[in-house]
Design an enzyme around this catalytic site. Structure first.
Site, PDB file in Angstrom:
ATOM      1  CB  SER A 123      -0.924   0.012   1.228  1.00  0.00           C
ATOM      2  OG  SER A 123      -0.157  -0.017   2.415  1.00  0.00           O
ATOM      3  CG  HIS A 144      -3.008  -1.095  -2.971  1.00  0.00           C
ATOM      4  ND1 HIS A 144      -3.313   0.220  -2.702  1.00  0.00           N
ATOM      5  CD2 HIS A 144      -3.114  -1.746  -1.788  1.00  0.00           C
ATOM      6  CE1 HIS A 144      -3.590   0.354  -1.417  1.00  0.00           C
ATOM      7  NE2 HIS A 144      -3.476  -0.824  -0.847  1.00  0.00           N
ATOM      8  CD  GLU A 156      -4.252   2.845  -5.351  1.00  0.00           C
ATOM      9  OE1 GLU A 156      -4.507   4.049  -5.295  1.00  0.00           O
ATOM     10  OE2 GLU A 156      -3.455   2.275  -4.559  1.00  0.00           O
ATOM     11  CG  ASN A 194      -2.915   4.425   1.344  1.00  0.00           C
ATOM     12  OD1 ASN A 194      -3.860   4.646   2.082  1.00  0.00           O
ATOM     13  ND2 ASN A 194      -2.464   3.207   1.110  1.00  0.00           N
TER      14      ASN A 194
END
Length: 508
Positions: A123, A144, A156, A194
């Site tokens: 991540s 991800h 992702e 993130n």
């Protein structure tokens, strides 16, 4: 390249919650799946848990019973890495440590076939760094998933410097074939979600540190006014304060300590005190048995003001008019918006926040009875409105403004007078980070909005929200915040270009 054929075996390394979830997704898509974990028995335990889950879903008719049986039959526990030799795709979901990941992939290179694709579910660790130690880094990409992997649609697909286009495209098409919504991103700290989500946590934590409001009220405002599914305090309690703080620190250090990513001292104090959230029983809130549910601080009922005038044709003014009319409240309408006010309630002057504090705005306007309102996702349906009064505002004016909003059916959440308030400050920073992410070529404008909608369930993508507010208004808010606080709030070049050119953010 096309998606991997379902006959090709997929390996998942790491039998924790995320690894098991990814294994379930691949098995449901028809692949033979081999699950491996260094802890003896962990893979078998995870498969037993998945079997119960799939059977329960079939019993509730949420999935087809035959599909559930096929998925269960496709799951195999691997005893060693050598059992993965015939797999065409290996996805790791192990501890977030670079050395552990590079060591694993280095070992796999001597086991799997040359055309086997390698994927990391990291991540936050750069895919480029993970691939740097490999002999053939071109076949490594990021894949991800978001927790829980079987339910959340976003994946992702991350390309490092050496990831080939063929690898990225095959991972993308495979994720799509598995029923997911993939987005492409370049390997930068935090990838899309993130990175862009940092302001949602960061601004809320800064507001708490400034003592603008309490945690329960912060969460309530972002839900009831901003339209977010969860507030930052309850969400970080769910994620784990230690995990969220670690990601924030990783992104901050990776961006060379950029001010906008600076972690929260308040959150670090929770971590140091062992208040990690739900998993430890306490975080921002108390989760022990019998603990009272957190409640927001809302204003006491005030009488409806004797005189109400709405100004201009802004979304907030129109919404207040609709709500007052539905409640049978008499009001006047004026086309004059000379100083930008939304409404006047007796002597109180109500404005939408523009990033200045109410106290500064009262000084600049020479209007002591100044009260600020926050941005609402939909002011027609919102159930709560934050209110910030200038320090020089008379209590009677605060009460009149409160009474107006309550007459319109809004619960009022009084907050300490801080620049940008709550929702506006948070959304402006989300817009700025999303615009900068696109500007740096991490992903497309469409993908940044898609990622935030599907990965963290935002009510609007940041760039869609900017289109609704207006880039110039967002820029004004950020510029005022920058004046108040410093470089953390500097508008990015893409946002400035949009403002100067009058073109949308997605236009190059």
């Amino acid at each position: 390249m096309a998606a991997l054929d379902p006959s090709i075996a997929v390996a998942v390394i790491g039998a924790g919650t995320m690894g098991a979830g990814i294994a379930q997704v691949a098995a449901m898509a028809g692949h033979p799946v081999y699950l491996y974990d260094t802890r003896a028995g962990a893979a078998a335990e995870a498969i037993a848990g998945m079997t119960k889950t799939l059977q329960a879903l079939a019993a509730k008719q949420k999935i087809d019973a035959a599909q559930a049986s096929r998925a269960v039959a496709a799951l195999h526990a691997a005893d060693s890495l050598g059992d993965l030799a015939d797999c065409g795709l290996v996805i790791e979901a192990i501890i977030e440590q670079l050395d552990a990941k590079t060591g694993l992939f280095g070992a796999l290179e001597s086991i799997v076939a040359p055309d086997c694709l390698l994927a990391t579910n990291t991540s936050s660790i750069p895919v480029t760094a993970i691939g740097a130690a490999l002999k053939h880094p071109g076949r490594l990409g990021g894949m991800h998933f978001f927790n829980p992997a079987p339910r959340l649609p976003l994946v992702e697909i991350i390309s490092g410097l050496d990831t080939t286009d063929e690898t990225a495209r095959t991972l993308f098409d495979t994720a799509a074939a598995w029923g997911k919504t993939p987005v492409l991103a370049r390997s930068t700290p935090g990838f899309i979600v993130n990175r862009v989500a940092r302001p949602f946590y960061g601004e809320g934590l800064r507001l708490l540190q400034e003592q603008a409001l309490d945690a329960a009220t912060l969460d309530h405002i972002l839900r009831a006014c901003g339209g977010f599914r969860m507030g930052p305090c309850e969400l970080t309690d769910l994620i784990g304060q230690d995990i969220n703080a670690a990601v924030s620190h990783s992104v901050w250090t990776s961006f060379h300590y950029a001010a906008r990513f600076e972690p929260s001292l308040l959150q670090q104090e929770l971590v140091d005190g062992g208040r990690l959230g739900r998993k430890s029983g306490r975080g921002f809130f108390d989760y022990t048995e019998g603990a009272a549910a957190p409640a927001p601080t809302l204003a006491a009922a005030q009488p409806c003001p004797g005189s109400i005038t709405l100004f201009g044709d802004s979304p907030l003014a129109r919404a207040l008019g609709q709500r007052l009319q539905a409640a049978g409240v008499v009001f006047q309408v004026s086309a004059d918006r000379g100083d930008g006010r939304i409404a006047q309630a007796d002597d109180a002057l109500l404005y939408l926040t523009d990033g200045r504090s109410a106290t500064q705005r009262a000084h600049d306007l020479q209007q002591p009875a100044t009260v600020l309102l926050d941005l609402a996702l939909d002011p027609v349906t919102a159930s709560c409105m934050p209110l910030a009064a200038a320090r020089q505002c008379p209590p009677t004016a605060v009460n009149a403004a409160t009474g107006l909003l309550q007459a319109a059916g809004l619960a009022v959440a009084p907050i300490r007078d801080v620049p940008g308030m709550v929702v506006m400050r948070t959304v402006a920073m989300l817009v700025n980070e999303a615009a900068d992410t696109v500007n740096q070529g991490v992903c497309s404008a469409a993908d940044v909005d898609q990622a935030m909608l599907l990965g963290v369930n935002y009510p609007l993508g940041p760039l869609a929200w900017c289109a609704r507010i207006g880039a110039a208004e967002v820029g004004t808010v950020l510029t005022h915040l920058q004046t108040a606080y410093g470089a953390r709030y500097q508008p990015c070049t893409a946002l400035k270009s949009s403002i100067y050119s009058g073109t949308p953010l997605h236009v190059a």
